[in-house]
Design a protein around this motif. Structure first.
Motif, short mmCIF file in Angstrom:
data_model
loop_
_atom_site.label_atom_id
_atom_site.label_comp_id
_atom_site.label_asym_id
_atom_site.label_seq_id
_atom_site.Cartn_x
_atom_site.Cartn_y
_atom_site.Cartn_z
N ARG A 152 -43.73 -36.98 -81.30
CA ARG A 152 -43.09 -35.91 -81.20
C ARG A 152 -43.40 -35.26 -79.53
O ARG A 152 -42.96 -34.78 -78.87
CB ARG A 152 -42.41 -34.73 -81.81
N GLN B 13 -42.87 -34.73 -76.01
CA GLN B 13 -42.85 -33.17 -74.62
C GLN B 13 -43.23 -33.57 -73.94
O GLN B 13 -43.11 -33.06 -72.92
CB GLN B 13 -42.41 -32.27 -76.77
N ASN C 171 -48.19 -27.57 -76.02
CA ASN C 171 -47.47 -27.12 -77.69
C ASN C 171 -47.94 -26.12 -78.12
O ASN C 171 -47.98 -25.80 -79.68
CB ASN C 171 -48.46 -28.44 -77.97
N PHE D 161 -42.52 -23.94 -78.65
CA PHE D 161 -42.26 -25.67 -78.21
C PHE D 161 -43.57 -26.18 -79.21
O PHE D 161 -43.72 -27.34 -79.33
CB PHE D 161 -42.63 -25.65 -76.97
N ASP D 162 -44.00 -26.41 -80.29
CA ASP D 162 -44.72 -26.38 -81.08
C ASP D 162 -44.37 -27.77 -82.04
O ASP D 162 -45.31 -27.97 -83.25
CB ASP D 162 -45.66 -25.64 -81.48
N LEU D 163 -43.46 -28.10 -81.68
CA LEU D 163 -42.80 -29.23 -82.64
C LEU D 163 -43.88 -30.31 -83.25
O LEU D 163 -43.67 -30.70 -84.22
CB LEU D 163 -41.79 -29.82 -82.05
N GLY E 184 -44.59 -28.08 -85.88
CA GLY E 184 -43.84 -27.93 -87.06
C GLY E 184 -44.13 -27.96 -88.35
O GLY E 184 -43.75 -28.49 -88.51
N GLU F 287 -42.50 -28.68 -91.12
CA GLU F 287 -41.10 -30.37 -91.19
C GLU F 287 -42.35 -30.82 -90.93
O GLU F 287 -41.80 -31.93 -92.00
CB GLU F 287 -39.96 -30.16 -89.93
N ARG G 241 -38.88 -21.59 -83.93
CA ARG G 241 -39.11 -22.64 -83.07
C ARG G 241 -37.42 -23.47 -82.55
O ARG G 241 -36.72 -23.02 -83.20
CB ARG G 241 -40.01 -23.96 -84.11
N ARG H 287 -35.61 -26.37 -81.92
CA ARG H 287 -35.06 -28.16 -82.58
C ARG H 287 -35.63 -28.84 -81.67
O ARG H 287 -34.85 -28.79 -80.75
CB ARG H 287 -33.40 -27.80 -82.98
N PHE H 288 -35.55 -29.96 -82.02
CA PHE H 288 -35.88 -31.05 -81.00
C PHE H 288 -34.99 -30.87 -80.21
O PHE H 288 -34.95 -31.47 -79.11
CB PHE H 288 -36.89 -32.81 -81.77
N LEU I 50 -35.10 -29.10 -77.10
CA LEU I 50 -36.41 -28.84 -76.43
C LEU I 50 -35.95 -30.17 -75.11
O LEU I 50 -35.50 -29.91 -74.28
CB LEU I 50 -37.48 -29.12 -77.39
#
Lengths: 174, 361
Positions: free
Chosen positions: B152, B156, B219, B223-225, B228, B231, B327, B329-330, B333
């Motif tokens: 990710r 990103q 990050n 946008f800190d997937l 995350g 998850e 946050r 979702r991917f 993003l």
């Protein structure tokens, strides 16, 4: 002042190149290539070509190699098993042809160096570039006047390659 | 290179390193207290006055924790990743100017570690390396959550680099240079007699794209997937503990300070003084009967303080956004990056180029 730095950087490049070729782990190979690209950028910076150095670092180390590493991770490649079969004639044929090629190139290089006594200076000496207002101005000036057509042809080529990749990678929907 | 130059260079290196290193705990303290303030909590307030020594306590805790290495991890890369993470953003600071120059004994000392013609490119070159520690950490930990975080993170950062680069190109067209000091000099003027000629007023769309993109590059929420927490446990640094985790944590804040400094230099006039401060400096110089040399030194001090103030405001903005937005979702993003920011940056670039051509370069 510059020569010892260049010699050191070149030695590092050679070592990294060897590591890249012989490493069994694909991640090791990829990261030695990243380090190699950065060291090459260092060589450019050492001879005063800062612009080329920055581009080398941004394009190769910062973009191209990221995609390499990314695909290695996605494909989940494992350590390579040694596949050198010492009993096959192919191994020996491959080895000796590489040695022969290397010797031929080395001979040609030294022949050339002996004849012309080193590199011939072009119009863009260091002082000429400085007079022009630096690397960036000089390079873009030449690129967008003298070599404009070639520049545009290359961009067209990249566009075609991109379209081709899209066509090849697109999912077929019936 | 004379001895004077070498000493000046070393002192500048120490100065930048010391300021950035000491800014990190302050920012971490501010993040914790600020988040508490925004959420109506008290926050850490026991260690030292206002809890100011809390980061010190945290660091001591990290150092004395057990240095744990997962059994199946790829040892070498597992150890190398946090080191690259902590070093790469520091290298990017080298080209950022934090003041004009000091006048010492008839010599000028530019307040910038390396004054390069291609300053902005060298910053980008080092900032571009920040993607590797994330990939390496995720891959070397041999953990599925870490791997997801790494994938990710890298996709990103690669995606948002494009929008960032294009918004940057439109600014380069306006400034007509790659040299960061020249950009600041360009911005150190007034428009219409009262407005500073800052990049944000000249090209607000590029500013917006750049701002969003650096949130993705560092990050940070929203946008800190790659991390995350909900998850992926902790994303790419799930398997890291003790000092190595502290290095990632530290690197994140250094990268934020670096990105803020670049943003300030490009869009908020860098070290350029706020309008009106020049009269204050002239007043001080007049009252104390200072020589022109010392007036310049006072000006440089104001510039450095102003630069730090601007970066501080930007860090406040980071904290503010983090505790305000949820946050993404991917897929959201990626949609934002590729379908909104990228075309917007392209159109903006075309627009800026047309305006500049129309105004005659």
């Amino acid at each position: 002042m510059v020569e010892p730095v260049l010699a050191l950087l070149s030695a590092i490049i050679v070592v990294l190149g060897i590591v890249m070729t012989v490493a069994k782990n694909p991640i090791t190979s990829a990261f030695s290539l990243v380090a190699l690209m950065l060291t090459l950028a260092g060589v450019y910076a050492a001879i005063g070509a800062h612009f080329v150095a920055a581009l080398q670092a941004i394009v190769y180390a910062g973009a191209v190699m990221v995609l390499f590493v990314f695909s290695i991770m996605l494909l989940n490649m494992n350590e390579e098993k040694s596949e050198i079969n010492l009993e096959s004639w192919r191994t020996y044929a491959g080895f000796w042809s590489v040695v022969g090629l290397f010797l031929g190139l080395a001979y040609a290089f030294f022949q050339w160096a002996g004849e012309s006594h080193g590199p011939r200076p072009g119009p863009w000496s260091i002082s000429a570039i400085k007079e022009h207002g630096g690397n960036v101005v000089a390079l873009s000036g030449v690129l967008f006047s003298e070599y404009y057509i070639q520049f545009e042809v290359i961009s067209l080529l990249l566009l075609v390659a991109m379209a081709g990749a899209l066509v090849l990678a697109k999912r077929k929907v019936d | 290179m004379t001895l004077f130059d070498i000493i000046a260079l070393l002192l500048k290196l120490v100065f930048v390193l010391a300021v950035v290193l000491n800014a990190v705990p302050v920012v971490i303290w501010f993040e914790r207290r600020g988040s508490a303030w925004m959420q109506g909590r008290v926050g850490p307030n026991r260690v030292g006055p206002f809890g100011l020594l809390q980061p010190v306590a945290d660091v001591i805790k990290f150092i004395f924790k057990e240095d744990f290495v997962p059994k199946e991890a790829s040892k070498f890369y597992y150890h190398v990743a946090p080191m690259i993470a902590a070093v790469a953003p520091f290298a990017a600071f080298a080209a950022i100017p934090f003041g004009s120059f000091l006048a010492i004994g008839g010599q000028q000392v530019p307040l910038q570690i390396a004054s390069l013609d291609i300053g902005i490119l060298s910053v980008l070159a080092f900032a571009g390396l920040e993607v590797y520690p994330i990939m390496l950490a995720g891959w070397a930990s041999n953990n599925k959550y870490s791997m997801f975080g790494a994938l990710r993170g890298s996709s990103q950062m690669v995606s948002y680099e494009i929008a960032l680069g294009l918004s940057l190109v439109s600014m380069l067209l306006i400034y007509g240079t790659l040299n960061l000091t020249e950009m600041v000099v360009y911005q150190d003027q007034l428009m219409f007699g009262f407005m500073p000629r800052w990049g944000i007023f000249l090209n607000p769309i590029a500013f917006l794209i750049f701002l969003i993109a650096i949130f993705a590059e560092t990050n940070r929420l929203p946008f800190d997937l790659p991390e995350g927490d909900a998850e992926l446990v902790a994303g790419y640094h799930t398997e890291y503990g003790a000092t190595k985790f502290a290095m990632f944590f530290f690197a994140e804040y250094v990268a934020m300070i670096m990105a803020s400094s670049l943003l300030i230099t490009l869009f908020f006039g860098g070290y350029a003084l706020f309008p009106g401060l020049e009269t204050v400096i002239a007043g001080i110089a007049g009252a104390l009967q200072l020589s022109p040399e010392w007036t310049q030194n006072i000006r440089a001090a104001f510039q450095v303080a102003g630069f730090i103030f601007k970066v501080g405001c930007m860090m406040f903005f980071y904290v503010w956004v983090r505790w305000t937005f949820p946050r993404f979702r991917f897929d959201q993003l990626m949609n934002l990056g590729w379908k909104i920011l990228f075309p917007l940056a392209l159109v903006n670039l075309l627009f800026v180029a047309l305006v500049i051509a129309w105004m005659g370069g």
